[in-house]
Design an enzyme around this catalytic site. Structure first.
Site, PDB file in Angstrom:
ATOM      1  N   HIS A 112      -7.514   3.086   3.418  1.00 36.49           N
ATOM      2  CA  HIS A 112      -7.353   3.896   4.633  1.00 36.49           C
ATOM      3  C   HIS A 112      -8.694   4.132   5.337  1.00 36.49           C
ATOM      4  O   HIS A 112      -8.725   4.406   6.534  1.00 36.49           O
ATOM      5  CB  HIS A 112      -6.778   5.270   4.291  1.00 36.49           C
ATOM      6  CG  HIS A 112      -5.306   5.285   4.008  1.00 36.49           C
ATOM      7  ND1 HIS A 112      -4.751   4.674   2.922  1.00 36.49           N
ATOM      8  CD2 HIS A 112      -4.279   5.862   4.686  1.00 36.49           C
ATOM      9  CE1 HIS A 112      -3.437   4.883   2.928  1.00 36.49           C
ATOM     10  NE2 HIS A 112      -3.135   5.595   3.996  1.00 36.49           N
TER      11      HIS A 112
ATOM     12  N   GLY B 217      -3.093   9.149  -3.929  1.00 38.63           N
ATOM     13  CA  GLY B 217      -4.404   9.499  -4.513  1.00 38.63           C
ATOM     14  C   GLY B 217      -4.436  10.796  -5.287  1.00 38.63           C
ATOM     15  O   GLY B 217      -5.308  11.000  -6.125  1.00 38.63           O
TER      16      GLY B 217
ATOM     17  N   ASP C  65       0.861  -1.195   0.000  1.00 43.66           N
ATOM     18  CA  ASP C  65       0.000   0.000   0.000  1.00 43.66           C
ATOM     19  C   ASP C  65       0.893   1.240   0.000  1.00 43.66           C
ATOM     20  O   ASP C  65       2.075   1.167   0.353  1.00 43.66           O
ATOM     21  CB  ASP C  65      -0.910   0.024   1.234  1.00 43.66           C
ATOM     22  CG  ASP C  65      -1.853   1.234   1.225  1.00 43.66           C
ATOM     23  OD1 ASP C  65      -2.462   1.508   0.165  1.00 43.66           O
ATOM     24  OD2 ASP C  65      -1.969   1.923   2.249  1.00 43.66           O
ATOM     25  N   SER C  66       0.298   2.366  -0.364  1.00 48.91           N
ATOM     26  CA  SER C  66       1.045   3.625  -0.323  1.00 48.91           C
ATOM     27  C   SER C  66       1.411   4.001   1.112  1.00 48.91           C
ATOM     28  O   SER C  66       2.317   4.805   1.319  1.00 48.91           O
ATOM     29  CB  SER C  66       0.202   4.739  -0.941  1.00 48.91           C
ATOM     30  OG  SER C  66      -0.982   4.905  -0.179  1.00 48.91           O
TER      31      SER C  66
ATOM     32  N   GLU D 185      -3.276   9.218   7.817  1.00 54.00           N
ATOM     33  CA  GLU D 185      -1.812   9.063   7.880  1.00 54.00           C
ATOM     34  C   GLU D 185      -1.213   9.885   9.018  1.00 54.00           C
ATOM     35  O   GLU D 185      -0.155   9.567   9.538  1.00 54.00           O
ATOM     36  CB  GLU D 185      -1.161   9.481   6.552  1.00 54.00           C
ATOM     37  CG  GLU D 185      -1.362   8.489   5.415  1.00 54.00           C
ATOM     38  CD  GLU D 185      -0.490   7.238   5.540  1.00 54.00           C
ATOM     39  OE1 GLU D 185       0.688   7.350   5.882  1.00 54.00           O
ATOM     40  OE2 GLU D 185      -1.014   6.135   5.272  1.00 54.00           O
TER      41      GLU D 185
ATOM     42  N   ASN E  93      -6.378   0.888  -3.458  1.00 53.01           N
ATOM     43  CA  ASN E  93      -7.290   1.082  -4.591  1.00 53.01           C
ATOM     44  C   ASN E  93      -6.661   1.963  -5.661  1.00 53.01           C
ATOM     45  O   ASN E  93      -6.846   1.738  -6.852  1.00 53.01           O
ATOM     46  CB  ASN E  93      -8.583   1.735  -4.111  1.00 53.01           C
ATOM     47  CG  ASN E  93      -9.420   0.784  -3.292  1.00 53.01           C
ATOM     48  OD1 ASN E  93     -10.294   0.105  -3.809  1.00 53.01           O
ATOM     49  ND2 ASN E  93      -9.151   0.706  -2.006  1.00 53.01           N
TER      50      ASN E  93
ATOM     51  N   CYS F 265     -11.119   2.883  -0.557  1.00 59.80           N
ATOM     52  CA  CYS F 265      -9.740   3.247  -0.209  1.00 59.80           C
ATOM     53  C   CYS F 265      -9.420   2.505   1.076  1.00 59.80           C
ATOM     54  O   CYS F 265     -10.216   2.525   2.021  1.00 59.80           O
ATOM     55  CB  CYS F 265      -9.621   4.756   0.003  1.00 59.80           C
ATOM     56  SG  CYS F 265      -7.999   5.242   0.671  1.00 59.80           S
TER      57      CYS F 265
HETATM   58  N1  DGL Z   1      -4.868   3.374   0.596  1.00 58.73           N
HETATM   59  C1  DGL Z   1      -4.901   3.805  -0.720  1.00 58.73           C
HETATM   60  C2  DGL Z   1      -6.115   3.447  -1.508  1.00 58.73           C
HETATM   61  O1  DGL Z   1      -6.705   2.447  -1.199  1.00 58.73           O
HETATM   62  C3  DGL Z   1      -4.202   5.018  -1.163  1.00 58.73           C
HETATM   63  C4  DGL Z   1      -4.320   6.242  -0.474  1.00 58.73           C
HETATM   64  C5  DGL Z   1      -3.367   7.278  -1.007  1.00 58.73           C
HETATM   65  O2  DGL Z   1      -2.171   7.037  -0.943  1.00 58.73           O
HETATM   66  O3  DGL Z   1      -3.851   8.305  -1.470  1.00 58.73           O
HETATM   67  O4  DGL Z   1      -6.486   4.108  -2.427  1.00 58.73           O
END
Ligand code: DGL
Length: 282
Positions: free
Chosen positions: A201, A50, A17-18, A165, A81, A199
Site C-alpha cells: 500500500h 496487518g 492482496d488484502s 484504503e 507483505n 507494504c
Molecule cells: N498490502 C499489504 C502488505 O503489503 C497489507 C496491508 C494490510 O492489509 O494491512 O502488507
C-alpha cells in the site's frame, strides 16, 4: 481444505492482496509481462491484514489462494507483505502438497531483500511495514541470510493502510502520520541510508514519504523487483510458463462491493477497470 478437480488447463497468473495495495505490484508486473493474463484479487472486505493474528492471516490467505487455483491459476503471487510474512511458507510447505503439488505460490519479501544489497552504501537499512510484517521479523531474518553485514531497523506504521484504503493518501491529515513514523524509524538508527517500503500500500504515499525523508536517504518500493523476479522465474521454469495463458487480459475480483472497488481501484491504477465481487469463505 483439500480441493479436488482444480482446472488443469492453462490459466491466468493470480495476484493477491488484502486490498488495493497489490495493485502497485500488479502495475509493474503487467508492464514487465504485458503478454500474460492476470486475475487480481483484493480481500477488501477483510482488510487490513496487518493488525490480524498469524492464524487469521494464514486462514484468509489460504482461502484466497485456493479460490485463485479454482479460477484456473497455476501460479499465484502474494502481492502483500503481511500475507508473504505470515502465510507463504506454511502454504508452500503444508498446503500445496494437498491442494496440487504442481501449483506455485510466490511472495514479495525475498525479491525485495535480494534487491537491497546493491542499494545501501552505509549498510544501515530501515523497514517500514504493517504491525504483522514487523512482528514476524521476516525482513531482518531474510536480510541477515543474504547480507549479514547489513544492520536493519524496523518501524510499524499501523495507520498507513487504513489511510490508503480510505482514499486519504493525499489528505492533509496523512502528513502527520507519515512524518511521525519516518521520524521514529530514523531515531532508531540515524545511519540508515535506504528505507524499504515493506507494504504494497505504501507506494501510494510515496510523494508524502519523500517530503519527510532526511536528505541522502533513499526510499525503495518493491514493485519493479517483484516484477523482475517473476519474469526471471518464468524464464527458469518453462513448465510453469506453459501453464500461464498469454492474451494480455486482466480481470479484477474483490470481496467488497463492486462499485466501491471499481471506483477506488481505478484511482489507484490510474486507468478505468471493473471489479466483480466474489466470496472467499467456505
Ligand atoms: N498490502 C499489504 C502488505 O503489503 C497489507 C496491508 C494490510 O492489509 O494491512 O502488507
Amino acid at each position: 481444505m483439500a480441493r479436488q478437480n482444480l482446472p488443469s488447463a492453462p490459466g491466468p497468473i493470480g495476484v493477491f492482496d488484502s486490498g488495493y495495495g497489490g495493485l502497485t505490484i500488479l502495475r509493474e508486473i503487467k508492464e514487465a509481462l504485458p503478454q500474460y493474463d492476470f486475475i487480481y484479487l483484493g480481500d477488501n472486505a477483510r482488510t487490513p491484514y496487518g493488525t490480524r493474528s498469524f492464524e487469521i492471516v494464514y486462514e484468509f490467505t489460504l482461502q484466497a489462494v485456493t479460490k485463485l487455483f479454482e479460477m484456473g491459476c497455476h501460479l499465484v503471487i502474494l502481492a502483500c507483505n503481511t500475507a508473504s510474512a505470515k502465510a507463504l511458507r506454511t502454504i508452500q510447505i503444508n498446503d500445496l502438497p494437498h491442494l496440487d503439488v504442481t501449483r506455485r505460490v510466490l511472495g514479495v519479501i525475498r525479491p525485495t531483500v535480494e534487491g537491497i544489497g546493491a542499494i545501501t552504501h552505509s549498510r544501515h537499512v530501515g523497514v517500514l511495514a504493517t504491525n504483522g510484517t514487523i512482528l514476524s521479523q521476516s525482513y531482518p531474518l531474510e536480510i541477515r541470510k543474504l547480507f549479514p553485514d547489513i544492520t536493519v531497523s524496523s518501524q510499524a506504521c499501523p495507520l498507513w493502510v487504513p489511510l490508503v484504503e480510505n482514499n486519504e493518501a493525499q489528505g492533509e491529515g496523512t502528513d502527520y502520520f507519515v512524518k511521525k513514523y519516518i521520524n521514529e524509524l530514523m531515531a532508531k538508527d540515524p545511519q540508515i541510508d535506504t528505507i524499504i517500503l515493506g507494504c504494497t500500500h505504501y507506494p501510494l504515499l510515496l510523494s508524502k514519504i519523500k517530503q519527510y525523508l532526511p536528505a541522502g536517504v533513499e526510499v525503495v518500493s518493491q514493485g519493479a523487483w517483484v516484477a523482475d523476479s517473476l519474469k526471471d522465474y518464468l524464464r527458469r521454469h518453462p513448465e510453469m510458463d506453459k501453464k500461464c495463458t498469454k492474451g494480455g487480459r486482466c480481470v479484477y475480483r474483490t470481496t467488497e462491493s463492486e462499485e466501491k472497488f471499481t471506483e477506488s481501484a481505478s484511482i489507484f491504477l490510474n486507468e478505468s477497470i471493473r471489479g466483480e465481487r466474489i466470496n472467499l469463505e467456505y
